[in-house]
Scaffold this motif. Structure first.
Motif, PDB file in Angstrom:
ATOM      1  N   UNK A 153      70.070  13.045 -14.125  1.00 45.91           N
ATOM      2  CA  UNK A 153      69.789  14.354 -13.534  1.00 45.91           C
ATOM      3  C   UNK A 153      70.317  14.391 -12.100  1.00 45.91           C
ATOM      4  N   UNK A 154      70.842  15.530 -11.647  1.00 45.43           N
ATOM      5  CA  UNK A 154      71.457  15.598 -10.306  1.00 45.43           C
ATOM      6  C   UNK A 154      70.579  14.990  -9.212  1.00 45.43           C
ATOM      7  N   UNK A 155      69.264  15.190  -9.305  1.00 45.76           N
ATOM      8  CA  UNK A 155      68.373  14.681  -8.257  1.00 45.76           C
ATOM      9  C   UNK A 155      68.254  13.158  -8.259  1.00 45.76           C
ATOM     10  N   UNK A 156      68.617  12.509  -9.364  1.00 44.97           N
ATOM     11  CA  UNK A 156      68.496  11.043  -9.467  1.00 44.97           C
ATOM     12  C   UNK A 156      69.840  10.333  -9.318  1.00 44.97           C
ATOM     13  N   UNK A 157      70.893  11.148  -9.275  1.00 49.01           N
ATOM     14  CA  UNK A 157      72.231  10.551  -9.405  1.00 49.01           C
ATOM     15  C   UNK A 157      72.567   9.594  -8.259  1.00 49.01           C
ATOM     16  N   UNK A 158      72.212   9.992  -7.035  1.00 52.20           N
ATOM     17  CA  UNK A 158      72.528   9.153  -5.874  1.00 52.20           C
ATOM     18  C   UNK A 158      71.801   7.800  -5.989  1.00 52.20           C
ATOM     19  N   UNK A 159      70.531   7.867  -6.390  1.00 53.43           N
ATOM     20  CA  UNK A 159      69.730   6.650  -6.531  1.00 53.43           C
ATOM     21  C   UNK A 159      70.356   5.731  -7.588  1.00 53.43           C
ATOM     22  N   UNK A 160      70.777   6.317  -8.692  1.00 54.91           N
ATOM     23  CA  UNK A 160      71.389   5.544  -9.780  1.00 54.91           C
ATOM     24  C   UNK A 160      72.693   4.909  -9.295  1.00 54.91           C
ATOM     25  N   UNK A 161      73.467   5.718  -8.576  1.00 54.06           N
ATOM     26  CA  UNK A 161      74.737   5.237  -8.034  1.00 54.06           C
ATOM     27  C   UNK A 161      74.502   3.986  -7.187  1.00 54.06           C
ATOM     28  N   UNK A 162      73.525   4.042  -6.284  1.00 56.11           N
ATOM     29  CA  UNK A 162      73.304   2.902  -5.393  1.00 56.11           C
ATOM     30  C   UNK A 162      72.675   1.715  -6.123  1.00 56.11           C
ATOM     31  N   UNK A 163      71.973   1.977  -7.220  1.00 57.02           N
ATOM     32  CA  UNK A 163      71.464   0.855  -8.024  1.00 57.02           C
ATOM     33  C   UNK A 163      72.639   0.015  -8.528  1.00 57.02           C
ATOM     34  N   UNK A 164      73.603   0.701  -9.131  1.00 56.74           N
ATOM     35  CA  UNK A 164      74.769  -0.034  -9.651  1.00 56.74           C
ATOM     36  C   UNK A 164      75.581  -0.638  -8.512  1.00 56.74           C
ATOM     37  N   UNK A 165      75.787   0.148  -7.475  1.00 50.38           N
ATOM     38  CA  UNK A 165      76.637  -0.307  -6.356  1.00 50.38           C
ATOM     39  C   UNK A 165      76.089  -1.611  -5.759  1.00 50.38           C
ATOM     40  N   UNK A 166      74.779  -1.600  -5.439  1.00 48.68           N
ATOM     41  CA  UNK A 166      74.214  -2.789  -4.775  1.00 48.68           C
ATOM     42  C   UNK A 166      74.207  -3.986  -5.734  1.00 48.68           C
ATOM     43  N   UNK A 167      73.932  -3.728  -7.018  1.00 49.98           N
ATOM     44  CA  UNK A 167      73.939  -4.840  -7.975  1.00 49.98           C
ATOM     45  C   UNK A 167      75.341  -5.435  -8.117  1.00 49.98           C
ATOM     46  N   UNK A 168      76.334  -4.552  -8.198  1.00 52.43           N
ATOM     47  CA  UNK A 168      77.706  -5.050  -8.366  1.00 52.43           C
ATOM     48  C   UNK A 168      78.158  -5.834  -7.137  1.00 52.43           C
ATOM     49  N   UNK A 169      77.819  -5.296  -5.946  1.00 57.49           N
ATOM     50  CA  UNK A 169      78.174  -6.011  -4.714  1.00 57.49           C
ATOM     51  C   UNK A 169      77.448  -7.359  -4.638  1.00 57.49           C
ATOM     52  N   UNK A 170      76.155  -7.344  -4.960  1.00 58.04           N
ATOM     53  CA  UNK A 170      75.395  -8.597  -4.884  1.00 58.04           C
ATOM     54  C   UNK A 170      76.002  -9.629  -5.839  1.00 58.04           C
ATOM     55  N   UNK A 171      76.410  -9.172  -7.016  1.00 54.39           N
ATOM     56  CA  UNK A 171      76.980 -10.111  -7.994  1.00 54.39           C
ATOM     57  C   UNK A 171      78.317 -10.680  -7.518  1.00 54.39           C
ATOM     58  N   UNK A 172      79.229  -9.811  -7.046  1.00 53.50           N
ATOM     59  CA  UNK A 172      80.536 -10.355  -6.634  1.00 53.50           C
ATOM     60  C   UNK A 172      80.387 -11.250  -5.407  1.00 53.50           C
ATOM     61  N   UNK A 173      79.348 -10.978  -4.618  1.00 54.23           N
ATOM     62  CA  UNK A 173      79.106 -11.849  -3.468  1.00 54.23           C
ATOM     63  C   UNK A 173      78.430 -13.145  -3.915  1.00 54.23           C
ATOM     64  N   UNK A 174      77.557 -13.054  -4.904  1.00 51.59           N
ATOM     65  CA  UNK A 174      76.940 -14.263  -5.453  1.00 51.59           C
ATOM     66  C   UNK A 174      77.986 -15.189  -6.059  1.00 51.59           C
ATOM     67  N   UNK A 175      78.978 -14.592  -6.697  1.00 49.57           N
ATOM     68  CA  UNK A 175      80.077 -15.394  -7.238  1.00 49.57           C
ATOM     69  C   UNK A 175      80.956 -15.942  -6.113  1.00 49.57           C
ATOM     70  N   UNK A 176      80.840 -15.347  -4.932  1.00 54.84           N
ATOM     71  CA  UNK A 176      81.647 -15.803  -3.785  1.00 54.84           C
ATOM     72  C   UNK A 176      83.075 -15.312  -3.858  1.00 54.84           C
ATOM     73  N   UNK A 177      83.345 -14.343  -4.736  1.00 58.56           N
ATOM     74  CA  UNK A 177      84.731 -13.956  -4.979  1.00 58.56           C
ATOM     75  C   UNK A 177      85.053 -12.546  -4.504  1.00 58.56           C
TER      76      UNK A 177
END
Ligand SMILES: CC(C)(COP(=O)(O)OP(=O)(O)OC[C@H]1O[C@@H](n2cnc3c(N)ncnc32)[C@H](O)[C@@H]1OP(=O)(O)O)[C@@H](O)C(=O)NCCC(=O)NCCS
Length: 266
Positions: A153-177
């Motif tokens: 839903x439009x009101x949740x979209x930003x929150x969802x976006x940052x959920x994926x964004x932070x998880x993806x960043x944390x993972x690529x940083x956890x891999x060190x790559x």
């Protein structure tokens, strides 16, 4: 746990230290500058944007004062090297190289995650900054993530976006790559109790070795932590607020609530 005033890291234990960038006094900035190595000070001078300069300074102070909570080493004496993808690690003193850390900073907040026997990645983002998430999402998300963001839903979209964004960043940083891992070669499923990683053969890994934690340390910040602990060790994460100080306040700050992985929340 403490020993002679030092904090100790247990198996699978990750401590995350958070520092607000609001109201950093001129005296503190001066004290932090004294901690920097010559190359760090030269880099600090080169920042044009004041925000970015402050983030850099405080994150250096945070990592140095945090490391000195766990080893009897003066804050200024830590030396660092980076891997071929830019991930910093302790190079000196040699005896303290086993302490692992990862840093993240954003407008208003810096975070340092620290552990001993785990791969760790951390990402903090300020969700209030102006970012065209509809334009950016196709460039950074795998198709399943993109579809999920688009159908939120439009009101949740930003929150969802940052959920994926932070998880993806944390993972690529956890891999060190970092960004050498193609961002569409792995994706997260947010429908379970905790985020679940899926990988393709362009991102070879064993997803089961990772645990992911998400937090809202302030109303405007979201944070994800990726931890790969040794086999048979369930990682534990403890979050604390601090103001880096040379005297070392040593006191745990307020604990930060986790984010439930529930529809409507993230
Ligand atoms: C550099 C990168 C690792 C993180 O960048 P970022 O999100 O802009 O910044 P963060 O504040 O979270 O992290 C920066 C810190 O991570 C650490 N870092 C740098 N390279 C790293 C790597 N390969 N692995 C782990 N940590 C790394 C460093 O400590 C760095 O801070 P420093 O340079 O001041 O020492 C990389 O992921 C990147 O450039 N991302 C750009 C943003 C993007 O497109 N993200 C897509 C999200 S879906």
């Amino acid at each position: 746990m403490t020993s002679g005033g030092l904090l100790r890291l247990g198996a699978g234990q990750i401590d995350v230290w958070l520092t607000s960038l609001h109201g950093v006094s001129a005296d503190l900035k001066l004290a932090y500058l004294q901690l920097l190595s010559e190359p760090e000070r030269a880099k600090w001078k080169r920042f044009v944007a004041k925000d970015a300069q402050l983030q850099y300074l405080v994150s250096r102070a945070l990592v140095r004062t945090t490391l000195s909570r766990y080893a009897e080493v003066p804050e200024y004496a830590w030396e660092f090297e980076t891997n071929r993808y830019g991930r910093p690690h302790v190079s000196q003193p040699l005896a303290a190289r086993a302490i692992l850390f990862n840093l993240s900073n954003t407008t208003g907040l810096v975070a340092c995650a620290i552990g001993k026997d785990c791969d760790i990645g951390i990402d903090v983002e300020n969700i209030m900054r102006s970012l065209d998430i509809d334009a950016l999402a196709p460039a950074v998300f795998a198709s399943a993530e993109l579809a999920d963001v688009r159908q939120s839903p439009p009101g949740d979209r930003r929150e969802r976006f940052y959920s994926y964004w932070t998880l993806k960043e944390a993972y690529i940083k956890g891999r060190g790559m970092g960004l050498s891992l193609p961002l569409d070669a792995f994706w997260f499923d947010l429908n379970g109790l905790s985020p679940r990683l899926n990988v393709t053969d362009r991102c070879p890994d064993i997803p089961e070795r990772w645990r992911f934690h998400r937090y809202a340390p302030t109303p405007e910040h979201r944070m994800a932590i990726a931890v790969a602990a040794p086999r048979d060790t369930e990682p534990s994460v403890c979050l604390r607020w601090t103001v880096p100080s040379l005297a070392g306040d040593g006191q745990p700050g307020g604990l930060v609530p986790g984010l439930a992985n529930e529809p409507g929340i993230a």
